[in-house]
Design a protein around this motif. Structure first.
Motif, PDB file in Angstrom:
ATOM      1  N   PRO A  64       0.861  -1.351  -0.101  1.00 20.93           N
ATOM      2  CA  PRO A  64       0.057  -0.179  -0.024  1.00 20.93           C
ATOM      3  C   PRO A  64       0.836   1.188   0.112  1.00 20.93           C
ATOM      4  O   PRO A  64       1.974   1.442   0.561  1.00 20.93           O
ATOM      5  N   GLN A  65       0.330   2.329  -0.665  1.00 21.26           N
ATOM      6  CA  GLN A  65       1.064   3.466  -0.720  1.00 21.26           C
ATOM      7  C   GLN A  65       0.534   4.407   0.196  1.00 21.26           C
ATOM      8  O   GLN A  65      -0.732   4.621   0.255  1.00 21.26           O
ATOM      9  N   LYS A  66       1.433   5.194   0.961  1.00 21.98           N
ATOM     10  CA  LYS A  66       1.033   6.207   1.866  1.00 21.98           C
ATOM     11  C   LYS A  66       0.171   7.284   1.126  1.00 21.98           C
ATOM     12  O   LYS A  66       0.756   7.717   0.184  1.00 21.98           O
ATOM     13  N   LYS A  67      -0.923   7.659   1.523  1.00 21.94           N
ATOM     14  CA  LYS A  67      -1.724   8.769   0.870  1.00 21.94           C
ATOM     15  C   LYS A  67      -0.905  10.068   1.222  1.00 21.94           C
ATOM     16  O   LYS A  67      -0.683  10.192   2.592  1.00 21.94           O
ATOM     17  N   SER A  68      -0.597  11.031   0.593  1.00 24.70           N
ATOM     18  CA  SER A  68      -0.280  12.299   0.759  1.00 24.70           C
ATOM     19  C   SER A  68      -1.563  13.086   1.079  1.00 24.70           C
ATOM     20  O   SER A  68      -2.410  13.439   0.825  1.00 24.70           O
ATOM     21  N   SER A  69      -1.262  13.558   2.458  1.00 26.42           N
ATOM     22  CA  SER A  69      -2.503  14.396   2.936  1.00 26.42           C
ATOM     23  C   SER A  69      -1.883  15.956   3.161  1.00 26.42           C
ATOM     24  O   SER A  69      -0.555  16.128   3.443  1.00 26.42           O
ATOM     25  N   THR A  70      -2.778  16.705   3.124  1.00 24.25           N
ATOM     26  CA  THR A  70      -2.506  18.239   3.286  1.00 24.25           C
ATOM     27  C   THR A  70      -2.603  18.533   4.592  1.00 24.25           C
ATOM     28  O   THR A  70      -3.530  18.229   5.451  1.00 24.25           O
ATOM     29  N   LYS A  71      -1.488  19.123   5.088  1.00 26.70           N
ATOM     30  CA  LYS A  71      -1.538  19.252   6.619  1.00 26.70           C
ATOM     31  C   LYS A  71      -2.358  20.503   6.896  1.00 26.70           C
ATOM     32  O   LYS A  71      -2.187  21.683   6.180  1.00 26.70           O
ATOM     33  N   VAL A  72      -2.984  20.425   7.922  1.00 32.26           N
ATOM     34  CA  VAL A  72      -3.967  21.596   8.315  1.00 32.26           C
ATOM     35  C   VAL A  72      -3.017  22.080   9.571  1.00 32.26           C
ATOM     36  O   VAL A  72      -2.371  21.613  10.560  1.00 32.26           O
ATOM     37  N   GLU A  73      -3.195  23.420   9.443  1.00 31.74           N
ATOM     38  CA  GLU A  73      -2.357  24.461  10.438  1.00 31.74           C
ATOM     39  C   GLU A  73      -2.958  24.369  11.937  1.00 31.74           C
ATOM     40  O   GLU A  73      -4.231  24.770  11.534  1.00 31.74           O
ATOM     41  N   THR A  74      -2.398  24.340  12.856  1.00 28.41           N
ATOM     42  CA  THR A  74      -3.044  24.436  14.257  1.00 28.41           C
ATOM     43  C   THR A  74      -3.076  25.893  14.562  1.00 28.41           C
ATOM     44  O   THR A  74      -2.325  26.608  13.918  1.00 28.41           O
ATOM     45  N   GLU A  75      -3.789  26.008  15.575  1.00 29.36           N
ATOM     46  CA  GLU A  75      -4.059  27.600  16.056  1.00 29.36           C
ATOM     47  C   GLU A  75      -2.601  27.995  16.452  1.00 29.36           C
ATOM     48  O   GLU A  75      -2.079  29.051  16.503  1.00 29.36           O
ATOM     49  N   LEU A  76      -1.920  26.977  17.213  1.00 30.99           N
ATOM     50  CA  LEU A  76      -0.513  27.280  17.756  1.00 30.99           C
ATOM     51  C   LEU A  76       0.247  27.581  16.567  1.00 30.99           C
ATOM     52  O   LEU A  76       1.126  28.581  16.744  1.00 30.99           O
ATOM     53  N   GLU A  77       0.438  26.846  15.796  1.00 27.16           N
ATOM     54  CA  GLU A  77       1.225  27.288  14.230  1.00 27.16           C
ATOM     55  C   GLU A  77       1.042  28.522  13.800  1.00 27.16           C
ATOM     56  O   GLU A  77       1.637  29.192  13.430  1.00 27.16           O
ATOM     57  N   LYS A  78      -0.356  29.035  13.750  1.00 22.43           N
ATOM     58  CA  LYS A  78      -1.029  30.209  13.099  1.00 22.43           C
ATOM     59  C   LYS A  78      -0.385  31.287  14.037  1.00 22.43           C
ATOM     60  O   LYS A  78       0.253  32.327  13.431  1.00 22.43           O
ATOM     61  N   SER A  79      -0.491  31.250  15.381  1.00 23.56           N
ATOM     62  CA  SER A  79      -0.259  32.369  15.897  1.00 23.56           C
ATOM     63  C   SER A  79       1.352  32.341  16.136  1.00 23.56           C
ATOM     64  O   SER A  79       1.949  33.580  16.377  1.00 23.56           O
ATOM     65  N   THR A 137       7.454  20.818  23.670  1.00 16.13           N
ATOM     66  CA  THR A 137       8.340  20.223  22.444  1.00 16.13           C
ATOM     67  C   THR A 137       7.737  21.135  21.092  1.00 16.13           C
ATOM     68  O   THR A 137       8.696  21.683  20.185  1.00 16.13           O
ATOM     69  N   GLU A 138       6.671  21.191  20.774  1.00 11.21           N
ATOM     70  CA  GLU A 138       5.906  21.793  19.614  1.00 11.21           C
ATOM     71  C   GLU A 138       6.442  23.339  19.790  1.00 11.21           C
ATOM     72  O   GLU A 138       6.801  23.937  18.865  1.00 11.21           O
ATOM     73  N   ARG A 139       6.341  23.938  21.102  1.00  9.31           N
ATOM     74  CA  ARG A 139       6.556  25.377  20.903  1.00  9.31           C
ATOM     75  C   ARG A 139       7.984  25.672  20.544  1.00  9.31           C
ATOM     76  O   ARG A 139       8.460  26.614  20.077  1.00  9.31           O
ATOM     77  N   VAL A 140       8.935  24.643  21.226  1.00  8.59           N
ATOM     78  CA  VAL A 140      10.486  24.747  21.064  1.00  8.59           C
ATOM     79  C   VAL A 140      10.511  24.645  19.363  1.00  8.59           C
ATOM     80  O   VAL A 140      11.297  25.686  18.740  1.00  8.59           O
ATOM     81  N   SER A 141       9.957  23.709  18.630  1.00  9.85           N
ATOM     82  CA  SER A 141      10.059  23.720  17.230  1.00  9.85           C
ATOM     83  C   SER A 141       9.581  24.956  16.468  1.00  9.85           C
ATOM     84  O   SER A 141      10.108  25.101  15.501  1.00  9.85           O
ATOM     85  N   LEU A 142       8.571  25.555  17.252  1.00  6.68           N
ATOM     86  CA  LEU A 142       7.778  26.693  16.444  1.00  6.68           C
ATOM     87  C   LEU A 142       8.520  27.989  16.660  1.00  6.68           C
ATOM     88  O   LEU A 142       8.674  28.848  15.671  1.00  6.68           O
ATOM     89  N   PHE A 143       8.806  28.192  17.807  1.00 13.50           N
ATOM     90  CA  PHE A 143       9.576  29.557  18.324  1.00 13.50           C
ATOM     91  C   PHE A 143      10.866  29.575  18.382  1.00 13.50           C
ATOM     92  O   PHE A 143      11.336  30.874  18.276  1.00 13.50           O
ATOM     93  N   CYS A 144      11.444  28.569  18.103  1.00 13.74           N
ATOM     94  CA  CYS A 144      13.144  28.650  18.288  1.00 13.74           C
ATOM     95  C   CYS A 144      13.851  28.290  17.058  1.00 13.74           C
ATOM     96  O   CYS A 144      14.703  27.927  16.972  1.00 13.74           O
ATOM     97  N   GLN A 145      13.082  28.625  15.969  1.00 18.93           N
ATOM     98  CA  GLN A 145      13.501  28.346  14.610  1.00 18.93           C
ATOM     99  C   GLN A 145      14.859  29.111  14.246  1.00 18.93           C
ATOM    100  O   GLN A 145      15.700  28.727  13.673  1.00 18.93           O
ATOM    101  N   SER A 146      14.526  30.491  14.505  1.00 21.28           N
ATOM    102  CA  SER A 146      15.531  31.308  14.075  1.00 21.28           C
ATOM    103  C   SER A 146      16.800  31.661  14.989  1.00 21.28           C
ATOM    104  O   SER A 146      17.731  32.255  14.881  1.00 21.28           O
ATOM    105  N   GLN A 147      16.926  30.744  16.052  1.00 19.06           N
ATOM    106  CA  GLN A 147      17.877  31.032  17.125  1.00 19.06           C
ATOM    107  C   GLN A 147      19.009  29.786  17.132  1.00 19.06           C
ATOM    108  O   GLN A 147      18.720  28.889  16.601  1.00 19.06           O
TER     109      GLN A 147
END
Length: 147
Positions: A64-79, A137-147
């Motif tokens: 079986p082939q993995k279906k490519s799904s479009t990722k929905v952006e969460t509220e935390l990711e938007k903010s 962990t998600e906050r670190v990945s979202l807010f510590c990108q440019s550091q």
């Protein structure tokens, strides 16, 4: 005596392959369904297929082939996106707080937290601790990108 057995064996072998061969009839009905049968159907134009002429199909597996799904952006990711674009200092503060909280959550297993409704201090369950680890962990990945 030995030659006679050999002749009988070869004759039996020659006849046995023809006995294994059979006839199969195939036809398509009005609904478009393909049918196969060993008996010739009546009132149907069926095609004759001889089993000795058929080639076996390749045997394999279906992966079986993995279906490519479009990722929905969460509220935390938007903010986080908005904060990272507009207020670099706030993003840096959130990053540092998330790193500190993550460090505390990962190094201590028995933690207390204050109930938001009553103000009472209660012990944090392991499920709550794991959820807080995942959130930070998600906050670190979202807010510590440019550091």
């Amino acid at each position: 005596m030995g030659i006679m057995r050999l002749v009988i064996s070869l004759a039996a072998l020659a006849f046995s392959t023809s006995l294994l061969a059979g006839t199969i009839y195939t036809w398509v009905d009005d609904a478009g369904v393909v049918h196969y049968s060993q008996q010739q159907p009546s009132n149907v134009d069926a095609r004759k297929i001889y089993t000795e002429d058929m080639e076996p199909a390749k045997i394999g597996t279906y992966v079986p082939q993995k279906k490519s799904s479009t990722k929905v952006e969460t509220e935390l990711e938007k903010s986080a996106k908005i904060i990272n674009e507009k207020d670099k200092q706030q993003a840096k503060d959130i990053c540092e707080n998330a790193k500190h909280s993550l460090n505390v959550l990962q190094t201590h297993s028995k933690l207390n937290q204050q109930n938001k409704d009553t103000g009472e201090t209660v012990a944090m369950t392991e499920e709550q601790r794991q959820a807080a680890i995942a959130e930070n962990t998600e906050r670190v990945s979202l807010f510590c990108q440019s550091q």
